[in-house]
Design an enzyme around this catalytic site. Structure first.
Site, PDB file in Angstrom:
ATOM      1  N   ASN A  47      -3.415   1.273  -0.788  1.00 16.82           N
ATOM      2  CA  ASN A  47      -2.834   2.503  -0.890  1.00 16.82           C
ATOM      3  C   ASN A  47      -3.535   2.816  -2.338  1.00 16.82           C
ATOM      4  O   ASN A  47      -3.024   3.337  -3.396  1.00 16.82           O
ATOM      5  CB  ASN A  47      -1.355   2.690  -1.620  1.00 16.82           C
ATOM      6  CG  ASN A  47      -1.141   3.856  -2.061  1.00 16.82           C
ATOM      7  OD1 ASN A  47      -2.205   5.163  -1.171  1.00 16.82           O
ATOM      8  ND2 ASN A  47       0.456   4.551  -2.163  1.00 16.82           N
ATOM      9  N   LYS A 105      -3.967   6.522  -2.951  1.00 15.62           N
ATOM     10  CA  LYS A 105      -3.605   7.221  -3.154  1.00 15.62           C
ATOM     11  C   LYS A 105      -4.444   8.614  -3.734  1.00 15.62           C
ATOM     12  O   LYS A 105      -5.791   8.195  -2.991  1.00 15.62           O
ATOM     13  CB  LYS A 105      -2.752   7.436  -4.878  1.00 15.62           C
ATOM     14  CG  LYS A 105      -1.778   5.600  -4.123  1.00 15.62           C
ATOM     15  CD  LYS A 105      -0.897   5.972  -5.365  1.00 15.62           C
ATOM     16  CE  LYS A 105       0.175   4.901  -5.428  1.00 15.62           C
ATOM     17  NZ  LYS A 105       1.353   4.767  -6.171  1.00 15.62           N
ATOM     18  N   HIS A 132       6.940   7.280   1.644  1.00 16.87           N
ATOM     19  CA  HIS A 132       6.524   7.086   0.246  1.00 16.87           C
ATOM     20  C   HIS A 132       6.739   7.193  -0.873  1.00 16.87           C
ATOM     21  O   HIS A 132       7.213   8.753  -1.016  1.00 16.87           O
ATOM     22  CB  HIS A 132       4.991   6.929  -0.195  1.00 16.87           C
ATOM     23  CG  HIS A 132       4.334   6.429  -1.122  1.00 16.87           C
ATOM     24  ND1 HIS A 132       5.150   7.128  -2.382  1.00 16.87           N
ATOM     25  CD2 HIS A 132       3.958   4.843  -2.063  1.00 16.87           C
ATOM     26  CE1 HIS A 132       4.186   5.984  -2.660  1.00 16.87           C
ATOM     27  NE2 HIS A 132       3.751   4.509  -2.807  1.00 16.87           N
ATOM     28  N   GLU A 141       6.725   8.502  -3.777  1.00 11.79           N
ATOM     29  CA  GLU A 141       6.078   9.667  -4.459  1.00 11.79           C
ATOM     30  C   GLU A 141       6.178  10.910  -3.688  1.00 11.79           C
ATOM     31  O   GLU A 141       5.286  12.063  -3.460  1.00 11.79           O
ATOM     32  CB  GLU A 141       4.180   9.857  -4.250  1.00 11.79           C
ATOM     33  CG  GLU A 141       4.193   8.735  -5.516  1.00 11.79           C
ATOM     34  CD  GLU A 141       3.076   7.746  -5.756  1.00 11.79           C
ATOM     35  OE1 GLU A 141       2.268   7.661  -5.096  1.00 11.79           O
ATOM     36  OE2 GLU A 141       3.093   6.490  -6.956  1.00 11.79           O
ATOM     37  N   GLU A 173       9.187  -1.013  -1.400  1.00 11.31           N
ATOM     38  CA  GLU A 173       8.930  -0.005  -3.196  1.00 11.31           C
ATOM     39  C   GLU A 173      10.225   0.048  -4.019  1.00 11.31           C
ATOM     40  O   GLU A 173      10.137   1.596  -3.981  1.00 11.31           O
ATOM     41  CB  GLU A 173       7.926   0.756  -2.597  1.00 11.31           C
ATOM     42  CG  GLU A 173       6.661   0.111  -1.918  1.00 11.31           C
ATOM     43  CD  GLU A 173       5.558   1.030  -2.131  1.00 11.31           C
ATOM     44  OE1 GLU A 173       4.373   0.457  -1.716  1.00 11.31           O
ATOM     45  OE2 GLU A 173       5.377   2.165  -1.962  1.00 11.31           O
ATOM     46  N   GLY A 176       3.665   1.705 -10.274  1.00  4.83           N
ATOM     47  CA  GLY A 176       2.722   2.323 -11.152  1.00  4.83           C
ATOM     48  C   GLY A 176       3.449   2.123 -12.696  1.00  4.83           C
ATOM     49  O   GLY A 176       2.542   2.967 -13.533  1.00  4.83           O
ATOM     50  N   SER A 229       4.040  -2.218  -8.356  1.00  2.61           N
ATOM     51  CA  SER A 229       2.809  -2.922  -9.891  1.00  2.61           C
ATOM     52  C   SER A 229       2.915  -5.024  -9.158  1.00  2.61           C
ATOM     53  O   SER A 229       2.425  -5.411  -9.840  1.00  2.61           O
ATOM     54  CB  SER A 229       3.753  -3.362 -10.913  1.00  2.61           C
ATOM     55  OG  SER A 229       3.658  -1.628 -11.338  1.00  2.61           O
TER      56      SER A 229
HETATM   57  P1  PGA Z   1       1.538  -0.361  -8.098  1.00  2.00           P
HETATM   58  O1  PGA Z   1       1.323   1.357  -6.610  1.00  2.00           O
HETATM   59  O2  PGA Z   1       1.293  -0.798  -6.755  1.00  2.00           O
HETATM   60  O3  PGA Z   1       0.392   0.756  -8.487  1.00  2.00           O
HETATM   61  O4  PGA Z   1       2.999  -0.030  -7.497  1.00  2.00           O
HETATM   62  C1  PGA Z   1       2.288   0.665  -5.219  1.00  2.00           C
HETATM   63  C2  PGA Z   1       2.761   2.096  -3.964  1.00  2.00           C
HETATM   64  O5  PGA Z   1       2.756   2.740  -4.692  1.00  2.00           O
HETATM   65  O6  PGA Z   1       2.239   1.641  -3.220  1.00  2.00           O
END
Ligand code: PGA
Length: 257
Positions: free
Chosen positions: A21, A23, A103, A105, A173, A179, A219
């Protein structure tokens, strides 16, 4: 807990998937460089199927490479006067096979609720795009012992009106792990994955619950992927930050036994 068979005696193997991903990151040059490095590292063999969820502007770059093409979202609208939107049909038209939907976000920064997500999933399915539906609790919800309640609600409100024999991928998630550098322990994550299968088996379809790939995200790094992917009900990863470093993402994609 579930009455489902442990993985080793299943007659089928669930698909192993590693999804990048990206982003809102990378220039075209950077993205091409990641794809080239990954291709070299892979050298025609991989322990999992690799899917790249690129920004809309970069989707065409994937045409030159042997990875599956995913978008990070799709519009709630199917077409027409909605400035700035990209419909599922438009994505299918450029070869998108998967779309991340829900997601955290999107839920957090763009106020996407269950009603919206349900429509997006419908739009994907109507256009033969496999939704990668994300669920997960916040830190506050985990600390107040609401994890299972929240996950159950996110599943029920969005998925339960569909003919779910269709293709779907789920991603657990935990919001507090995205993140942040904090990963759920392999056991913590697996317990939620088992719970997700239990909910799907109870309220939807037992066969589907056993077969649907459930990925962990939050992460994931090259040094923790193996522990997570060795769990009975974790079928791969949705990888953010570490997917921007080809060698790390490659290592993660190979962390399956
Ligand atoms: P991350 O993000 O691996 O940077 O924690 C995962 C995601 O948001 O799908």
């Amino acid at each position: 807990m579930l009455g489902l068979q442990p993985k080793k005696v299943l007659e089928f193997m669930r698909k192993k998937l590693t999804i990048a991903n990206w982003k809102q990151n990378t220039s075209q040059k950077e993205a091409t460089s990641i794809l080239m490095q990954l291709t070299d590292l892979q050298n025609n063999s991989s322990k999992s199927e690799i899917i790249i969820a690129a920004p809309y502007t970069h989707l065409h770059l994937l045409d030159e490479f042997n990875f599956k093409k995913a978008s990070q979202d799709c519009s709630i609208y199917n077409g027409g006067a909605y400035t700035g939107e990209i419909s599922a049909a438009m994505l299918a038209d450029v070869g998108v096979k998967y779309a991340i939907i829900g997601h955290s976000e999107r839920r957090q920064y763009f106020s996407e609720n269950s009603q919206i997500l349900k429509v997006k999933i419908k739009n994907c399915l109507q256009n033969n795009i496999t939704p990668i539906y994300c669920v997960g609790e916040t830190l506050e919800q985990r600390e107040s012992n609401q994890t299972f309640k929240i996950i159950e609600r996110q599943l029920k409100e969005v998925l339960f009106d569909f003919d779910i024999s269709q293709d779907l991928i789920l991603a657990y998630e935990p919001v507090w792990a995205i993140g942040t550098g904090k990963t759920a322990s392999a056991e913590q994550a697996n317990n939620v994955h088992i719970f997700i299968r239990q909910i799907l088996a109870t309220f939807l379809n037992k066969n589907f619950a056993e077969k649907v790939p459930i990925l962990y995200g939050g992460s994931i790094k090259a040094d923790n992927a193996q522990g997570l992917f060795s769990q009975s009900d974790i079928d791969g990863g949705l990888v953010g930050g570490a997917s921007l470093i080809a060698v790390d993402f490659y290592k993660i994609s190979q962390s399956f036994s």
